[in-house]
Design a protein around this motif. Structure first.
Motif, PDB file in Angstrom:
ATOM      1  N   UNK A  12      77.047  13.146 -25.312  1.00  0.00           N
ATOM      2  CA  UNK A  12      75.527  13.252 -24.792  1.00  0.00           C
ATOM      3  C   UNK A  12      75.526  14.566 -24.151  1.00  0.00           C
ATOM      4  N   UNK A  37      73.138  16.347 -20.947  1.00  0.00           N
ATOM      5  CA  UNK A  37      72.263  16.092 -20.179  1.00  0.00           C
ATOM      6  C   UNK A  37      71.856  17.591 -19.345  1.00  0.00           C
ATOM      7  N   UNK A  40      69.087  13.639 -13.494  1.00  0.00           N
ATOM      8  CA  UNK A  40      69.899  13.875 -14.813  1.00  0.00           C
ATOM      9  C   UNK A  40      68.848  13.352 -15.826  1.00  0.00           C
ATOM     10  N   UNK A  71      75.495  19.265 -18.400  1.00  0.00           N
ATOM     11  CA  UNK A  71      76.589  18.302 -18.668  1.00  0.00           C
ATOM     12  C   UNK A  71      76.505  17.602 -20.008  1.00  0.00           C
ATOM     13  N   UNK A 102      81.249   8.554 -24.348  1.00  0.00           N
ATOM     14  CA  UNK A 102      81.463   7.251 -24.049  1.00  0.00           C
ATOM     15  C   UNK A 102      82.091   6.341 -25.353  1.00  0.00           C
ATOM     16  N   UNK A 137      81.273   3.147 -19.413  1.00  0.00           N
ATOM     17  CA  UNK A 137      81.534   4.114 -18.523  1.00  0.00           C
ATOM     18  C   UNK A 137      81.346   5.437 -19.333  1.00  0.00           C
ATOM     19  N   UNK A 138      80.568   6.545 -18.707  1.00  0.00           N
ATOM     20  CA  UNK A 138      80.635   7.878 -19.276  1.00  0.00           C
ATOM     21  C   UNK A 138      81.217   8.738 -18.472  1.00  0.00           C
ATOM     22  N   UNK A 186      82.057  12.796 -18.029  1.00  0.00           N
ATOM     23  CA  UNK A 186      81.552  13.839 -17.866  1.00  0.00           C
ATOM     24  C   UNK A 186      82.510  15.137 -17.949  1.00  0.00           C
ATOM     25  N   UNK A 187      81.851  16.078 -18.660  1.00  0.00           N
ATOM     26  CA  UNK A 187      82.355  17.359 -18.399  1.00  0.00           C
ATOM     27  C   UNK A 187      82.225  17.747 -16.834  1.00  0.00           C
ATOM     28  N   UNK A 188      82.687  19.144 -16.877  1.00  0.00           N
ATOM     29  CA  UNK A 188      82.497  19.740 -15.393  1.00  0.00           C
ATOM     30  C   UNK A 188      81.240  20.450 -15.142  1.00  0.00           C
TER      31      UNK A 188
END
Lengths: 117, 112
Positions: free
Chosen positions: B33, B35, B43, B90, B94, B100-101, B103-105
């Protein structure tokens, strides 16, 4: 209409006390999931806890628990024994499994939590 | 494990410039994804990819393109950047059996 509502833009709590962050949601789906994510000042999004709509027990993950009240459509996050490191933005989110919207997450606008020493 | 890796972390563009945000995950996840996060907006999903070779529009796809290069990589391209695209971006992924997702930083993008 907002599908996820977090009514507390900002919250304060004393270290070691418990705090409840509110989240209400709106859906006509019977099957959905509710999430809480934490975003510290460093910016990353951290998964905290998940509750499925058919789960009978409230979800718990360490100091985090989700107070799921299905009839009231609320999914409040409870943090027990707050720590300074809990200071962050907290986001509630929902995924509707039958909505045909490709199961995307719907996000609230967040609650900023400050833990005071 | 690296998890979800996004590059760059910061970028400043001039209006009309193009750039590609890179995202890679090493967890063998199918779904990925993109965002954007804006103050007061929460988001918002730009694009997502349910599996290698497929991409779909999210809530705010205008002005963006994506490529799911392989299972690991999902890039976001701004062809002609506009000030309205100033945001934090972002990438997330998943697993099919887990809600649960990861995420990158994030990438902080400013378009002047």
């Amino acid at each position: 209409a907002q599908k996820i509502t977090q009514t507390q833009p900002g919250m304060f709590v004393q270290e070691k006390e418990a705090v409840t962050l509110d989240c209400t949601y709106d859906t006509s789906d019977q099957s959905y999931g509710l999430f809480w994510y934490k975003q510290p000042s460093s910016g990353e999004m951290i998964f905290l806890i998940y509750q499925g709509s058919y789960d009978e027990q409230n979800a718990t993950e360490g100091r985090y628990s989700l107070n799921f009240q299905k009839a009231r459509k609320s999914a409040n996050l409870v943090i027990s024994a707050s720590q300074l490191g809990d200071s962050a933005m907290y986001f509630c989110a929902m995924r509707e499994f039958n909505a045909g919207n490709n199961r995307k997450l719907i996000w609230g606008l967040g609650t900023s939590l400050a833990v005071n020493p | 494990n690296a998890g979800v890796t996004q590059t760059p972390k910061f970028q400043v563009l001039k209006t009309g410039q193009s750039m590609t945000l890179q995202c890679a995950q090493d967890m063998n996840h199918n779904s990925m994804y993109w965002y954007r996060q804006d103050p007061g907006m929460g988001l918002r999903l730009i694009y997502y990819s349910a599996s290698e070779g497929t991409t779909d529009k999210g809530e705010v796809p205008n002005g963006y393109n994506v490529s799911r290069l392989n299972k690991r990589e999902f890039s976001l391209r701004l062809e002609s950047a506009a000030p309205s695209q100033t945001s934090v971006y972002f990438c997330a992924s998943r697993a099919p059996t887990n809600e649960k997702l990861f995420f990158g930083s994030g990438t902080q993008l400013s378009v002047l």
